[in-house]
Each structure stands twice: as structure tokens, then as C-alpha cells.
Design an enzyme around this catalytic site. Structure first.
Site, PDB file in Angstrom:
ATOM      1  CE  LYS A   1      73.519  21.903  83.098  1.00 58.39           C
ATOM      2  NZ  LYS A   1      73.655  23.212  82.447  1.00 58.39           N
TER       3      LYS A   1
ATOM      4  CG  ASP B   1      72.861  25.762  87.542  1.00 58.76           C
ATOM      5  OD1 ASP B   1      73.107  25.792  88.780  1.00 58.76           O
ATOM      6  OD2 ASP B   1      72.001  26.480  87.022  1.00 58.76           O
TER       7      ASP B   1
END
Ligand code: SF4
Length: 232
Positions: free
Chosen positions: A143, A162
């Protein structure tokens, strides 16, 4: 559509399209992105930064914390420690106190110092521009690497997943998976590569503005006629 129901992340009810035709699903996905692009025409990360290193630090700090709070903390942090060399040499206890409002400050301080030291030792203090190199840094997962590559370098390497993208990808019926890695893989299969950076950004903004975790505002949602979880 003949929706199936189940409990999603955080107990959110998720209704999934029953065996949606892959071609129709792709067309629906493209249509959702087109509408969200209109809603957020200049989508970019809300994390304030002046270079790739600062974005890397801000993204590490953003775990379990709002971007607003991270921006408050990094304003002073970047003034005092603007580069990897500065962060690498700051005493850990001092850094812990400086980033404390972002939560999980002990682990984050440890990772920021270790990450900065590795940047200096292996990359001359410069943030590298590949996924493989970025995820080799302490505290950096896919991420964070996707955020840095996409937002600082404009390099497409995957989709940022996320908590917002996780929730929306499931509500929108783009995936049935429940781990960020598998959700990202599904999104990368469903959307063309040229859209991966923008997709993560607009889903995050839509999740904050309209499709929030506790009370999605389906009547006001620009994709409510494309969403299998719509309450409208
Ligand atoms: S209609 Fe919109 S707000 Fe409602 S669940 Fe779907 S994406 Fe979220």
C-alpha cells in the site's frame, strides 16, 4: 441482479451480484470509475509532502490515522527533519514524541529510523522507484509503495488498498476477497493498468465523502445505480 447478502469488513452488510457476467462487470466498473472521476476531477493524495521521502514518511504515519492529523504532525516534523539523513540520526525517544499523535508511535518511530538508515545505506538517501526495492524497506508494504510510486513518481505498479478501498471494492461488488493483497489483485484484473493510480485515489475520496464505513449516503451517491449494495 439477484443479490446475495453477507457481512463484510467491520460487519458492513455487503450484497454481491450473483454470478455477474465478466463483461458486464467490467463495463460496470469502468462506468463507476468514469462517474467518480467526474466527482473528483483532480484527485490526489491529501498527505502534504514536498518530495518522495516526505510522502513515504507521511504514508507510514498514516496507518490507523487520519490524513488531517498526519499533516499536522508532519508540518513540524519535516521542518525539523527534512531528509532521510535527518530522520536516521534523530534519537528514537525524541521521534516517538514528535509523531505520538498519529498513534502506534513506538512502532512507527522504529520503522521510520530503520527505513531512513536503509535508504542511506542501500540507496544513497534517495527513495527508490520500484515496488521490489520499496517493499524491502522496513515498515513499507504494497500500500505504502503504491502510494509513493503513483503519487510521487507517477509510476503505475498496482492499486492502493487502504481501509476505504477495501470497503468500497467489496460494497461495489468488485471483489469478494478480504485481504488487501487479494483485493488489489482483483482490482488489477478488473481495471486497465492506466487507471490503477486514479482508481485508488477516487475510491478513497468517495469513501471519505459519501460511502463511509458506518453510514453510507446512498441517496447522494453518484454510482448508486451501479452498486449492488445500494440502499436506494
Ligand atoms: S450506493 Fe454508493 S454510498 Fe451506497 S454502498 Fe454503494 S458505493 Fe457506497
Amino acid at each position: 441482479m439477484n443479490p446475495r447478502s453477507r457481512r463484510g469488513a467491520r460487519g458492513t452488510p455487503v450484497r454481491l451480484p450473483a454470478k455477474e457476467d465478466p463483461g458486464k462487470k467490467r463495463a460496470r466498473a469502468v462506468s463507476v470509475l468514469r462517474r467518480l472521476r467526474k466527482e473528483f476531477p483532480s484527485a490526489h493524495t491529501a498527505l502534504r509532502h514536498e518530495n518522495a521521502f516526505q510522502l513515504l514518511v507521511a504514508t507510514i504515519l498514516s496507518a490507523q490515522c487520519t490524513d488531517e492529523r498526519v499533516n499536522i504532525v508532519t508540518g513540524e516534523l519535516f521542518r525539523k527533519h527534512p531528509s532521510a539523513r535527518d530522520v536516521a540520526s534523530v534519537p528514537r525517544v525524541e521521534l516517538e514524541q514528535e509523531i505520538r499523535p498519529t498513534g502506534f508511535y513506538r512502532m512507527k518511530a522504529k520503522n521510520l529510523i530503520a527505513c531512513s538508515r536503509m535508504l542511506i545505506e542501500r540507496f544513497g538517501g534517495i527513495v527508490p522507484g520500484t515496488m521490489e526495492e520499496l517493499v524491502s524497506l522496513p515498515g513499507v508494504g504494497r500500500k505504502t509503495a503504491n502510494v509513493v510510486l503513483g503519487q510521487a513518481f507517477g509510476i503505475t505498479s498496482g492499486v492502493v488498498v487502504d481501509t476505504h478501498v477495501h470497503r468500497l471494492a467489496r460494497r461495489l461488488g468488485f471483489t469478494e476477497e478480504d485481504t488487501p493483497e487479494k483485493i488489489e489483485a482483483d482490482l488489477m484484473k478488473l481495471f486497465p493498468e492506466k487507471d490503477w493510480i486514479e482508481l485508488g485515489t477516487v475510491l478513497i475520496l468517495h469513501g471519505r465523502k459519501t460511502c463511509n464505513a458506518r453510514k453510507p449516503d446512498c441517496p447522494a451517491c453518484p454510482v448508486n445505480d451501479r452498486c449492488p449494495s445500494s440502499a436506494v
